[in-house]
Design a protein around this motif. Structure first.
Motif, mmCIF file in Angstrom:
data_model
loop_
_atom_site.group_PDB
_atom_site.id
_atom_site.type_symbol
_atom_site.label_atom_id
_atom_site.label_comp_id
_atom_site.label_asym_id
_atom_site.label_seq_id
_atom_site.Cartn_x
_atom_site.Cartn_y
_atom_site.Cartn_z
ATOM 1 N N GLU A 38 0.808 -1.218 0.000
ATOM 2 C CA GLU A 38 0.000 0.000 0.000
ATOM 3 C C GLU A 38 0.843 1.271 0.000
ATOM 4 O O GLU A 38 2.024 1.277 0.366
ATOM 5 N N ASP A 106 -3.811 4.278 -0.018
ATOM 6 C CA ASP A 106 -4.550 3.084 0.384
ATOM 7 C C ASP A 106 -4.826 3.068 1.885
ATOM 8 O O ASP A 106 -5.768 2.427 2.336
ATOM 9 N N ALA A 132 -7.845 6.301 -1.551
ATOM 10 C CA ALA A 132 -8.085 5.570 -2.795
ATOM 11 C C ALA A 132 -9.327 4.700 -2.648
ATOM 12 O O ALA A 132 -9.711 4.325 -1.533
ATOM 13 N N GLY A 135 -9.773 1.947 0.034
ATOM 14 C CA GLY A 135 -8.761 2.214 1.047
ATOM 15 C C GLY A 135 -9.306 2.211 2.459
ATOM 16 O O GLY A 135 -10.522 2.120 2.689
ATOM 17 N N ARG A 241 -13.550 1.770 6.659
ATOM 18 C CA ARG A 241 -13.684 1.788 5.205
ATOM 19 C C ARG A 241 -14.930 2.584 4.845
ATOM 20 O O ARG A 241 -15.837 2.722 5.665
#
Length: 247
Positions: A38, A106, A132, A135, A241
């Protein structure tokens, strides 16, 4: 004695500037870096300890850190070179809220640095701008574990309880995929380490003109912790997330 020097000395024995022990930091990073290749960003990185541990644990990770302190960034550069990860670390001296990048990340980190953005949700808004697709964000924030005294609120700020803190994050469009509530051992260990390190420095350097101020600061901070917020303050670290929107 300026604030940066106090912080540097206080964190000599606890380079993670949050009440988390090494195992907790390792586990949070494992959850934040599932692939191992990442691109990582730390908004308010200080001396870069989260980034340094990410780079050491994941040889294919690349990392960037943002902070306003040149002294802290130089400490991060030196530590990265000493650990053999300097080629994969980029550091930016700028306010975290002002940072702009041509690429996304990420993993975005902000643990114990939400004050740089004015609170938890503004920090998540900043993280969202850099994240991202797919990510993750690792964020650390205080909360009130028990009803605080007015003095504790005045000292530390307008936190909510743990459930409300997580509810606010979820309502903001995030899904927790892991988390960690700092234990009493972690909370106490952090405070003892910080103010013990500062006091030890003062006692070891009695001729230094800053010695008396450092010793008085250590005593004051230790007293504030023990008398004002030890029984009410908690700390949670969340791995987040983005929650998908309606189809």
């Amino acid at each position: 004695m300026h604030r940066e020097l106090i912080s540097k000395i206080a964190h000599t024995g606890h380079p993670i500037k949050a009440p988390l022990d090494d195992d907790s930091v390792r586990r949070l990073l494992e959850r934040g870096l599932p692939r191992g290749d990442e691109r990582v960003l730390d908004l308010g990185c200080g001396s870069g300890e989260w980034l340094l541990r990410s780079l050491a644990a994941r040889p294919r990770v690349r990392a960037e850190g943002v902070d306003i302190s040149e002294e802290a960034l130089e400490q991060a550069r030196q530590a990265a070179d000493d650990r053999g990860v300097g080629e994969r670390l980029t550091l930016h001296r700028t306010g975290a809220a002002d940072f702009a990048s041509p690429h996304a990340f990420d993993l975005v980190l902000s643990v114990g640095a939400t004050h740089a953005f004015g609170g938890l949700l503004p920090t998540l808004a900043a993280a969202r701008e850099h994240l991202a697709p797919g990510g993750r964000v690792v964020i650390g924030e205080g909360f009130w574990d028990r009803t605080p005294s007015p003095q504790a609120v005045e000292m530390l700020g307008e936190y909510t309880d743990l459930a409300t803190t997580v509810d606010r994050v979820v309502a903001d469009g995030w899904t927790p995929v892991d988390g960690h509530v700092s234990t009493r051992r972690e909370l106490d260990g952090y405070e003892w380490s910080c103010w013990g390190s500062l006091a030890s420095w003062a006692l070891d350097h009695p001729a230094d003109p800053d010695s008396a101020h450092a010793l008085a600061t250590a005593a004051a901070r230790r007293s504030e912790w023990l008398h004002t917020y030890r029984d009410s303050f908690g700390f949670v670290s969340l791995v987040l997330r983005r929650t998908p929107g309606p189809a």
